[in-house]
Design a protein around this motif. Structure first.
Motif, short mmCIF file in Angstrom:
data_model
loop_
_atom_site.label_atom_id
_atom_site.label_comp_id
_atom_site.label_asym_id
_atom_site.label_seq_id
_atom_site.Cartn_x
_atom_site.Cartn_y
_atom_site.Cartn_z
N ASP A 1 0.82 -1.21 0.00
CA ASP A 1 0.00 0.00 0.00
C ASP A 1 0.86 1.27 0.00
O ASP A 1 0.48 2.28 -0.59
N LEU A 2 2.01 1.21 0.66
CA LEU A 2 2.91 2.36 0.63
C LEU A 2 3.43 2.61 -0.78
O LEU A 2 3.50 3.75 -1.24
N VAL A 3 3.79 1.54 -1.48
CA VAL A 3 4.27 1.68 -2.85
C VAL A 3 3.18 2.23 -3.77
O VAL A 3 3.43 3.04 -4.66
N LEU A 4 1.94 1.79 -3.53
CA LEU A 4 0.81 2.23 -4.35
C LEU A 4 0.24 3.57 -3.89
O LEU A 4 -0.74 4.06 -4.47
N ASN A 5 0.83 4.16 -2.85
CA ASN A 5 0.35 5.44 -2.31
C ASN A 5 -1.12 5.34 -1.89
O ASN A 5 -1.91 6.26 -2.12
N GLN A 6 -1.45 4.25 -1.21
CA GLN A 6 -2.80 4.01 -0.72
C GLN A 6 -2.78 3.96 0.80
O GLN A 6 -1.75 3.63 1.41
N PRO A 7 -3.91 4.30 1.45
CA PRO A 7 -3.97 4.16 2.91
C PRO A 7 -3.71 2.70 3.30
O PRO A 7 -4.34 1.80 2.74
N PRO A 8 -2.79 2.44 4.21
CA PRO A 8 -2.50 1.05 4.60
C PRO A 8 -3.74 0.36 5.17
O PRO A 8 -4.24 0.74 6.22
N VAL A 9 -4.21 -0.63 4.46
CA VAL A 9 -5.45 -1.29 4.85
C VAL A 9 -5.30 -1.99 6.19
O VAL A 9 -6.27 -2.12 6.95
N VAL A 10 -4.09 -2.42 6.53
CA VAL A 10 -3.89 -3.13 7.80
C VAL A 10 -4.03 -2.20 8.99
O VAL A 10 -4.22 -2.66 10.12
N VAL A 11 -3.94 -0.89 8.76
CA VAL A 11 -4.10 0.08 9.83
C VAL A 11 -5.54 0.55 9.92
O VAL A 11 -6.10 0.72 11.02
N TRP A 12 -6.18 0.72 8.78
CA TRP A 12 -7.52 1.28 8.75
C TRP A 12 -8.61 0.27 9.07
O TRP A 12 -9.74 0.64 9.39
#
Length: 217
Positions: free
Chosen positions: A57-68
């Motif tokens: 998700d960091l590479v894809l510039n997306q909110p980390p799903v494991v956190v949200w």
């Protein structure tokens, strides 16, 4: 424009997280010589379970799903505890860790590549993201244990297996194959390549220096 909506069901991601936590905890609990405590075993299980998704998700510039999402942490932690408890039962079954490692790698590779494709990433980029998702948990595990990255050393084609699976998914998706089918192929290819490499001891040759002829000879 995205190629297709992100089609990986939540239960599949949670299955990957659960298997990752189980595999990571089994690995850590088996490393008796490092004297890892209970919290350490759970932390390593969480790293293996969630590391690939976080890096993806960091590479894809997306909110980390494991956190949200709360479910990832809950499932990963519960699986890590289960792995720690069951480790004595499976102490003589080293093959179990290898099989779980291969399946988890394939699952996270499939999830990562399909998510990249859904965001409009090209085939080559989706392959890279898939490999990052597949081996990211193992990388964080190695960092926490203070050991060299396993995929950088002569081994049983760890990253190659991940690349073969995610490459198959990206290619099939490009040809119009539904993502669920391509994902199953990805997991199967990555798992089979990894297990075959372990069984037959397939490796790349170790690096070597080419001797240069001294001047004047």
């Amino acid at each position: 424009m995205p190629i297709t909506p992100f089609q990986v069901a939540l239960w599949i991601e949670l299955l990957a997280a659960g298997l990752g936590g189980l595999q990571g905890a089994l690995f850590a609990a088996g490393a008796r010589s490092r004297r890892i405590d209970v919290l350490g075993v759970i932390a390593i299980g969480l790293a293996v379970s969630l590391g690939g998704s976080l890096l993806r998700d960091l590479v894809l510039n997306q909110p980390p799903v494991v956190v949200w999402s709360n479910w990832y942490l809950i499932v990963a932690a519960a699986s890590a505890i289960l792995g720690m408890v069951l480790q004595p039962v499976f102490a003589r079954a080293d093959w179990l860790i290898t099989v779980l490692d291969a399946v988890v790698m394939g699952l996270f590779g499939a999830i990562g590549a399909s998510k990249a494709l859904s965001l409009g990433v090209g085939v080559a980029g989706a392959l890279v993201v898939g490999v990052i998702g597949a081996i990211g948990g193992g990388m964080l595990r190695d960092v926490m244990l203070g050991q060299p990255f396993s995929f950088l050393h002569v081994s049983t084609l760890y990253a190659v297996a991940a690349g073969a699976g995610t490459g198959a998914l990206a290619l099939l998706a490009k040809l119009g194959t539904p993502i669920p089918i391509a994902g199953v192929v990805c997991v199967a290819v990555a798992t089979l390549v990894r297990l075959a490499a372990v069984h037959f001891d397939w490796t790349f040759p170790e690096q070597f220096a080419i001797p240069l002829k001294p001047k004047g000879d």
